[in-house]
Design an enzyme around this catalytic site. Structure first.
Site, short mmCIF file in Angstrom:
data_model
loop_
_atom_site.label_atom_id
_atom_site.label_comp_id
_atom_site.label_asym_id
_atom_site.label_seq_id
_atom_site.Cartn_x
_atom_site.Cartn_y
_atom_site.Cartn_z
N GLY A 251 0.81 -1.22 0.00
CA GLY A 251 0.00 0.00 0.00
C GLY A 251 0.84 1.26 0.00
O GLY A 251 0.47 2.27 -0.63
N ASP A 252 1.97 1.21 0.67
CA ASP A 252 2.89 2.36 0.69
C ASP A 252 3.48 2.59 -0.70
O ASP A 252 3.60 3.73 -1.15
CB ASP A 252 4.02 2.12 1.70
#
Length: 314
Positions: A251-252
């Site tokens: 997600g980062d």
């Protein structure tokens, strides 16, 4: 320049095993130690793409020093705010099929003066940033509205602000009107206070969040890609990972790809999903290099509101 703020960074140890069984002794096939924390990971991905970035974080003890040492070979400039307690260490156990179990420490307890010092440095750095990106969990001692305060401070300094957080911290940040939030499906459902079984449900909540003052909503959906909702439209992007080695930091990487490509529109969404897909094919919490991307394999669609969200996205 993109400045990231990570109030609760970590040392991330990733242990690879064949299959994890509760109560059993496991033999690791490989172990990695990586710098961790959402904002730290965003900065790592941006630095790998030669995008000017800087990571602001509190740092304490030998763990904090080791974190900075691990970032140096990745060419991530770091601004450290000294704290009295050691930086936390997290453990992720990754099975052969990519199933990941995470064990995150709560982190240090920051004093009021340490929190104030972190805010002061964030304001200083935001003055020369295009984006201020404030991410992740809040350690003990930090108020629930710390991300919200950084949103307001970043805007006063002239920067656009993105938030990747969860729970009460995300709810408070939304009230401050960030330019972008990047929840995953579970975090958006928690914010909405209801289950979101279809893409149409996600689209509806994203619209509600935007109506309350948030500029854009980028929702990561695991194996079902990501949804972007802005003032000009909504798009859903999908890709297929050739192998899943670890979901830590995916997600980062998605957020980093979106910001790297300008932070707006379907083109940025395509790059975001390419980054997230590449990340799950890398061991530990490694961040993708541009050479790892398969952007042409990402499909951007109009939103199919009937699409059921299953598997990793659910």
């Amino acid at each position: 320049m993109i400045v990231t703020v990570t109030p609760n960074p970590s040392l991330d140890r990733t242990i690879l095993v064949g299959q994890m069984q509760r109560g059993a002794v496991h033999r690791a096939s490989r172990v990695r130690l990586d710098p961790g924390g959402k904002g730290v990971n965003v900065a790592r991905a941006l630095a790998a793409a030669d995008r000017p970035t800087l990571a602001l974080l509190p740092s304490g003890g030998a763990e904090g020093a080791r974190l900075a040492e691990l970032l140096a070979p990745e060419a991530v400039p770091v601004v450290e705010v000294p704290i009295g307690m050691p930086t936390r260490s997290n453990v992720a156990v990754v099975e052969a099929d990519g199933t990941t179990s995470k064990f995150n420490e709560p982190g240090p307890e920051l004093t009021a003066s340490e929190v104030a010092a972190l805010e002061t440095r964030a304001v200083e750095l935001a003055g020369r940033a295009d984006w201020l990106v404030t991410c992740g969990s809040l350690p003990r001692g930090c108020p629930d509205d710390l991300h919200a305060r950084l949103v307001r401070a970043g805007h006063r300094a002239g920067a656009r602000v993105a938030v990747d957080a969860s729970g009460p911290a995300l709810a408070a940040a939304c009230q401050a009107g960030p330019d972008l939030i990047k929840p995953n499906l579970a975090e958006l459902a928690e914010l909405a206070g209801r289950h979101l079984p279809t893409l149409g449900d996600v689209l509806q909540v994203a619209g509600e969040v935007r109506a309350a003052g948030v500029g854009a909503v980028l929702v990561s959906l695991g194996e079902q890609g990501a949804l972007l909702v802005t003032g000009t439209g909504a798009w859903h992007a999908l890709s297929t990972a050739t192998a899943v080695l670890s979901t830590v930091g995916a997600g980062d990487a998605t957020l980093a790809g979106f910001l790297h490509e300008g932070g707006d529109g379907p083109g940025a969404l395509r790059t975001a999903v390419a980054y997230g897909t590449a990340a799950v094919g890398l061991a530990g919490s490694r961040m993708p290099h541009p050479s790892d991307l398969r952007t042409a394999a990402v499909r951007v669609h109009e939103v199919d509101e009937s699409l059921s969200l299953t598997g990793a996205a659910a």
